[in-house]
Design a protein around this motif. Structure first.
Motif, PDB file in Angstrom:
ATOM      1  N   GLN A  52       0.828  -1.206   0.000  1.00 41.58           N
ATOM      2  CA  GLN A  52       0.000   0.000   0.000  1.00 41.58           C
ATOM      3  C   GLN A  52       0.862   1.256   0.000  1.00 41.58           C
ATOM      4  OE1 GLN A  52      -2.520  -0.576   3.405  1.00 41.58           O
ATOM      5  NE2 GLN A  52      -3.893  -1.974   2.336  1.00 41.58           N
ATOM      6  N   MET A  53       1.952   1.247   0.771  1.00 38.56           N
ATOM      7  CA  MET A  53       2.842   2.408   0.795  1.00 38.56           C
ATOM      8  C   MET A  53       3.512   2.613  -0.562  1.00 38.56           C
ATOM      9  SD  MET A  53       4.695   2.483   4.533  1.00 38.56           S
ATOM     10  CE  MET A  53       4.954   0.722   4.768  1.00 38.56           C
ATOM     11  N   LEU A  54       3.931   1.529  -1.188  1.00 43.51           N
ATOM     12  CA  LEU A  54       4.566   1.644  -2.501  1.00 43.51           C
ATOM     13  C   LEU A  54       3.580   2.141  -3.553  1.00 43.51           C
ATOM     14  CD1 LEU A  54       6.788  -1.564  -2.493  1.00 43.51           C
ATOM     15  CD2 LEU A  54       7.553   0.809  -2.270  1.00 43.51           C
ATOM     16  N   ASP A  55       2.342   1.657  -3.496  1.00 44.07           N
ATOM     17  CA  ASP A  55       1.309   2.143  -4.429  1.00 44.07           C
ATOM     18  C   ASP A  55       1.060   3.628  -4.235  1.00 44.07           C
ATOM     19  OD1 ASP A  55       1.027  -0.383  -5.505  1.00 44.07           O
ATOM     20  OD2 ASP A  55      -0.782  -0.877  -4.339  1.00 44.07           O
ATOM     21  N   ALA A  56       0.960   4.079  -2.988  1.00 46.08           N
ATOM     22  CA  ALA A  56       0.730   5.496  -2.697  1.00 46.08           C
ATOM     23  C   ALA A  56       1.910   6.334  -3.189  1.00 46.08           C
ATOM     24  CB  ALA A  56       0.512   5.713  -1.201  1.00 46.08           C
ATOM     25  N   ALA A  57       3.116   5.826  -3.005  1.00 44.51           N
ATOM     26  CA  ALA A  57       4.298   6.562  -3.468  1.00 44.51           C
ATOM     27  C   ALA A  57       4.301   6.680  -4.990  1.00 44.51           C
ATOM     28  CB  ALA A  57       5.568   5.862  -2.984  1.00 44.51           C
ATOM     29  N   ALA A  58       3.939   5.611  -5.673  1.00 46.79           N
ATOM     30  CA  ALA A  58       3.903   5.653  -7.137  1.00 46.79           C
ATOM     31  C   ALA A  58       2.843   6.634  -7.633  1.00 46.79           C
ATOM     32  CB  ALA A  58       3.648   4.255  -7.690  1.00 46.79           C
ATOM     33  N   ARG A  59       1.709   6.695  -6.942  1.00 47.91           N
ATOM     34  CA  ARG A  59       0.631   7.615  -7.341  1.00 47.91           C
ATOM     35  C   ARG A  59       0.977   9.071  -7.048  1.00 47.91           C
ATOM     36  NH1 ARG A  59      -2.431   3.637  -4.841  1.00 47.91           N
ATOM     37  NH2 ARG A  59      -2.717   4.970  -3.016  1.00 47.91           N
ATOM     38  N   SER A  60       1.881   9.303  -6.098  1.00 48.07           N
ATOM     39  CA  SER A  60       2.184  10.683  -5.708  1.00 48.07           C
ATOM     40  C   SER A  60       3.003  11.426  -6.753  1.00 48.07           C
ATOM     41  CB  SER A  60       2.914  10.696  -4.362  1.00 48.07           C
ATOM     42  OG  SER A  60       4.240  10.228  -4.516  1.00 48.07           O
ATOM     43  N   GLY A  61       3.613  10.718  -7.664  1.00 45.85           N
ATOM     44  CA  GLY A  61       4.364  11.372  -8.735  1.00 45.85           C
ATOM     45  C   GLY A  61       5.788  11.705  -8.332  1.00 45.85           C
ATOM     46  N   VAL A  62       6.435  12.489  -9.198  1.00 49.75           N
ATOM     47  CA  VAL A  62       7.833  12.856  -9.010  1.00 49.75           C
ATOM     48  C   VAL A  62       7.895  14.215  -8.325  1.00 49.75           C
ATOM     49  CG1 VAL A  62      10.010  13.341 -10.197  1.00 49.75           C
ATOM     50  CG2 VAL A  62       8.495  11.552 -11.053  1.00 49.75           C
ATOM     51  N   SER A  63       8.780  14.352  -7.374  1.00 53.23           N
ATOM     52  CA  SER A  63       8.916  15.599  -6.613  1.00 53.23           C
ATOM     53  C   SER A  63       9.729  16.621  -7.400  1.00 53.23           C
ATOM     54  CB  SER A  63       9.604  15.316  -5.281  1.00 53.23           C
ATOM     55  OG  SER A  63       9.814  16.519  -4.575  1.00 53.23           O
ATOM     56  N   ASP A  64       9.393  17.885  -7.189  1.00 56.83           N
ATOM     57  CA  ASP A  64      10.182  18.979  -7.756  1.00 56.83           C
ATOM     58  C   ASP A  64      11.383  19.309  -6.878  1.00 56.83           C
ATOM     59  OD1 ASP A  64       8.328  19.255  -9.814  1.00 56.83           O
ATOM     60  OD2 ASP A  64       7.156  20.761  -8.741  1.00 56.83           O
ATOM     61  N   ARG A  65      11.408  18.764  -5.663  1.00 54.19           N
ATOM     62  CA  ARG A  65      12.476  19.049  -4.713  1.00 54.19           C
ATOM     63  C   ARG A  65      13.712  18.213  -5.011  1.00 54.19           C
ATOM     64  NH1 ARG A  65       7.841  18.451  -0.913  1.00 54.19           N
ATOM     65  NH2 ARG A  65       7.270  20.543  -0.261  1.00 54.19           N
TER      66      ARG A  65
END
Length: 82
Positions: A52-65
């Motif tokens: 679930q954490m990996l799925d949420a991370a993948a959905r969050s996209g790429v950071s600009d930071r």
């Protein structure tokens, strides 16, 4: 029923005996059987949570930071939480 012979260092033997006394296990075999059963129940739950954490991370996209900014943000959050 299969039988196993194990050797434990003194420190682990003390821990096992303490837990057996605290939790009311009749024998080392009963304590170890319960540990194995708990391990079987926990592992799938851990795998599901990680998925679930990996799925949420993948959905969050790429950071600009930058990586440095991400670490700084994490450190700031950790300090606020104590």
């Amino acid at each position: 029923m299969p039988q196993h012979v194990i050797e434990l260092p003194e420190s682990l033997d003390r821990v096992m005996n303490q837990r057996m006394a605290e939790e009311g296990y009749a024998s080392p075999a009963a304590y170890l059987a319960d540990l194995v059963a708990r391990d079987q129940r926990i592992e799938p739950a851990d795998d599901a949570a990680l998925g679930q954490m990996l799925d949420a991370a993948a959905r969050s996209g790429v950071s600009d930071r930058s990586l440095e900014q991400i670490f700084q943000l994490g450190e700031q959050r950790a300090k606020r939480r104590g």
